[in-house]
Write an enzyme that holds these catalytic residues in place. Sequence first.
Site, PDB file in Angstrom:
ATOM      1  N   CYS A  86       0.833  -1.224   0.000  1.00 60.68           N
ATOM      2  CA  CYS A  86       0.000   0.000   0.000  1.00 60.68           C
ATOM      3  C   CYS A  86       0.858   1.262   0.000  1.00 60.68           C
ATOM      4  O   CYS A  86       0.325   2.371  -0.120  1.00 60.68           O
ATOM      5  CB  CYS A  86      -0.936   0.013   1.199  1.00 60.68           C
ATOM      6  SG  CYS A  86      -1.960  -1.440   1.300  1.00 60.68           S
ATOM      7  N   HIS A 335      -9.282   3.831  -1.119  1.00 57.24           N
ATOM      8  CA  HIS A 335      -7.904   3.329  -1.015  1.00 57.24           C
ATOM      9  C   HIS A 335      -7.572   2.368  -2.154  1.00 57.24           C
ATOM     10  O   HIS A 335      -7.474   1.158  -1.951  1.00 57.24           O
ATOM     11  CB  HIS A 335      -7.743   2.660   0.361  1.00 57.24           C
ATOM     12  CG  HIS A 335      -6.364   2.179   0.671  1.00 57.24           C
ATOM     13  ND1 HIS A 335      -5.211   2.729   0.135  1.00 57.24           N
ATOM     14  CD2 HIS A 335      -5.937   1.176   1.497  1.00 57.24           C
ATOM     15  CE1 HIS A 335      -4.158   2.085   0.606  1.00 57.24           C
ATOM     16  NE2 HIS A 335      -4.563   1.137   1.423  1.00 57.24           N
TER      17      HIS A 335
HETATM   18  N1  COA Z   1     -16.615   1.762   4.134  1.00 57.46           N
HETATM   19  C1  COA Z   1     -17.876   2.188   3.860  1.00 57.46           C
HETATM   20  N2  COA Z   1     -18.743   1.470   3.131  1.00 57.46           N
HETATM   21  C2  COA Z   1     -18.318   0.301   2.641  1.00 57.46           C
HETATM   22  C3  COA Z   1     -17.017  -0.193   2.879  1.00 57.46           C
HETATM   23  C4  COA Z   1     -16.165   0.581   3.652  1.00 57.46           C
HETATM   24  N3  COA Z   1     -14.932   0.152   3.915  1.00 57.46           N
HETATM   25  N4  COA Z   1     -16.878  -1.390   2.267  1.00 57.46           N
HETATM   26  C5  COA Z   1     -18.055  -1.632   1.662  1.00 57.46           C
HETATM   27  N5  COA Z   1     -18.908  -0.627   1.889  1.00 57.46           N
HETATM   28  C6  COA Z   1     -20.307  -0.527   1.449  1.00 57.46           C
HETATM   29  C7  COA Z   1     -20.464  -0.838  -0.017  1.00 57.46           C
HETATM   30  O1  COA Z   1     -20.425   0.331  -0.799  1.00 57.46           O
HETATM   31  C8  COA Z   1     -21.842  -1.490  -0.039  1.00 57.46           C
HETATM   32  O2  COA Z   1     -22.812  -0.467   0.017  1.00 57.46           O
HETATM   33  P1  COA Z   1     -24.186  -0.610  -0.794  1.00 57.46           P
HETATM   34  O3  COA Z   1     -24.860  -1.824  -0.213  1.00 57.46           O
HETATM   35  O4  COA Z   1     -24.895   0.685  -0.497  1.00 57.46           O
HETATM   36  O5  COA Z   1     -23.798  -0.781  -2.224  1.00 57.46           O
HETATM   37  C9  COA Z   1     -21.909  -2.240   1.275  1.00 57.46           C
HETATM   38  O6  COA Z   1     -20.998  -1.562   2.156  1.00 57.46           O
HETATM   39  C10 COA Z   1     -21.512  -3.701   1.187  1.00 57.46           C
HETATM   40  O7  COA Z   1     -20.339  -3.776   0.399  1.00 57.46           O
HETATM   41  P2  COA Z   1     -19.556  -5.117   0.166  1.00 57.46           P
HETATM   42  O8  COA Z   1     -18.640  -4.918  -1.018  1.00 57.46           O
HETATM   43  O9  COA Z   1     -20.497  -6.280   0.120  1.00 57.46           O
HETATM   44  O10 COA Z   1     -18.688  -5.216   1.484  1.00 57.46           O
HETATM   45  P3  COA Z   1     -17.741  -6.386   1.882  1.00 57.46           P
HETATM   46  O11 COA Z   1     -18.244  -6.949   3.155  1.00 57.46           O
HETATM   47  O12 COA Z   1     -17.518  -7.321   0.748  1.00 57.46           O
HETATM   48  O13 COA Z   1     -16.363  -5.613   2.144  1.00 57.46           O
HETATM   49  C11 COA Z   1     -14.753  -4.836   3.745  1.00 57.46           C
HETATM   50  C12 COA Z   1     -16.220  -4.779   3.242  1.00 57.46           C
HETATM   51  C13 COA Z   1     -14.650  -3.916   4.935  1.00 57.46           C
HETATM   52  C14 COA Z   1     -14.404  -6.254   4.162  1.00 57.46           C
HETATM   53  C15 COA Z   1     -13.832  -4.366   2.590  1.00 57.46           C
HETATM   54  O14 COA Z   1     -14.167  -3.037   2.277  1.00 57.46           O
HETATM   55  C16 COA Z   1     -12.385  -4.473   2.971  1.00 57.46           C
HETATM   56  O15 COA Z   1     -11.789  -5.547   2.884  1.00 57.46           O
HETATM   57  N6  COA Z   1     -11.736  -3.364   3.386  1.00 57.46           N
HETATM   58  C17 COA Z   1     -10.351  -3.381   3.797  1.00 57.46           C
HETATM   59  C18 COA Z   1      -9.459  -3.182   2.611  1.00 57.46           C
HETATM   60  C19 COA Z   1      -8.014  -3.376   2.986  1.00 57.46           C
HETATM   61  O16 COA Z   1      -7.656  -4.251   3.742  1.00 57.46           O
HETATM   62  N7  COA Z   1      -7.126  -2.550   2.406  1.00 57.46           N
HETATM   63  C20 COA Z   1      -5.720  -2.617   2.677  1.00 57.46           C
HETATM   64  C21 COA Z   1      -5.454  -2.013   3.982  1.00 57.46           C
HETATM   65  S1  COA Z   1      -3.826  -2.246   4.546  1.00 57.46           S
END
Ligand code: COA
Length: 388
Positions: A86, A335
């Site tokens: 990242c 991100h």
């Molecule tokens: N913040 C706000 N909203 C989020 C979100 C987040 N981080 N992630 C997803 N959403 C929203 C989506 O837009 C979607 O909204 P909608 O229903 O209105 O369309 C809803 O939440 C569900 O999204 P979905 O894609 O099914 O979520 P998910 O459960 O598959 O993924 C996380 C959610 C948190 C697991 C994912 O965003 C993630 O892995 N984040 C971390 C990324 C990471 O690790 N980056 C590197 C860091 S070192």
Amino acid sequence: MSRDVAIIGVGLAKFGERWNAGLKELMAEAGLQALEDANLKSDDVEMLYGGTMASGRFMGQEHVAALMSDQLGFKNIPAVRIENACASGGSALRQGYISVASDIHDIVVVGGVEKMTDVTSSEATTALGGAGDQEWELFQGITFPALYAMMAKRHMYEYGTTEEQLAAVSVKNHENAMKNKYAQFHKRLTIDEVMKSKMVSDPLKLLDCSPISDGAAAVVLAPLEIARKYNDTPIKIVASAQASDTLRLAERDNLTSIKATSIAAEKAYKQAGVTPKDINVAEVHDCFTIAEIMAMEDLGFYKKGEAGKAVMNGETAINSKISINTSGGLKGCGHPVGATGVKQAVEAVWQLRGDAGERQVNGAEVALTHNVGGSGATAVVHIYKRAN
Ligand code: COA
């Protein structure tokens, strides 16, 4: 003898779920905007560094720097991909800085790109897990939310940091993102909504996590002595520093600090001749809400254990004590991993030029960007000032 380096042009492709844009379109959107901002033609560019973390995993596309160069119409210049998880974008910026400072090249473009939303969440989690130790962490089922959850738990245990304080980071960053047209989310949140969002890895909930995003960012660098030929408001990079640490979280001295951040920050403050108190605006690596709290402490803005309270008291909102993550940060702006470090520099430039619109920090003189790779195995810190 090293030369002073300035940013003379910046560009961003909107972050978010960009279903209608591929890697090439995202890179062109950001890169052409940066060239136009610098009043340059493609032929003027001498070198390109392209940051991307996992384009092969996300898009099946490697060789991304040459692709970026091709897409931007650069003619046969050297183009090099930088991968540092990242922190790929921040590391690419540092390589660009070094090549201009050391008189190897004059006009250098630094790009960052990632297109993450074409794979499932589970595939994205696996790809991102490669930023940690594959054998010792990911293979054992430890994902990135889980790594940062362990840091959060320990921070709460040692310093009494609360889940509400973590939530306050998300609320502030979503508020800032409301004022940023390039941000992924334009959705105001309350602490209650963050607290009630679904649990991802205890204590981190969905709204404590940065999202999966598409996006690109680009900056153009030049030696300060010729920068005004291209742009009336060049922004000087007054420090560029980077440090590493163990990839494995289990082998760190402690879980509540990112040592690579403190080391890079100390070097950067020394190079710039400033202290943490001089920083008006900072883009820090809030991949999870706990990461912003640790960054505030490791960068020396607050003592250990004090950052959570400061966020809760509103001390880090725009135009308060220190404006942190005015763009919305990774949480609100999004991100796209390889683009993030370069996007942070773009926001620093807009703030120092006075071009940040509704999210402008009054009288911003000194800006800092902080980009982390993995759970802290890489940290890159840059400091910027307006050129006099
Ligand atoms: N913040 C706000 N909203 C989020 C979100 C987040 N981080 N992630 C997803 N959403 C929203 C989506 O837009 C979607 O909204 P909608 O229903 O209105 O369309 C809803 O939440 C569900 O999204 P979905 O894609 O099914 O979520 P998910 O459960 O598959 O993924 C996380 C959610 C948190 C697991 C994912 O965003 C993630 O892995 N984040 C971390 C990324 C990471 O690790 N980056 C590197 C860091 S070192």
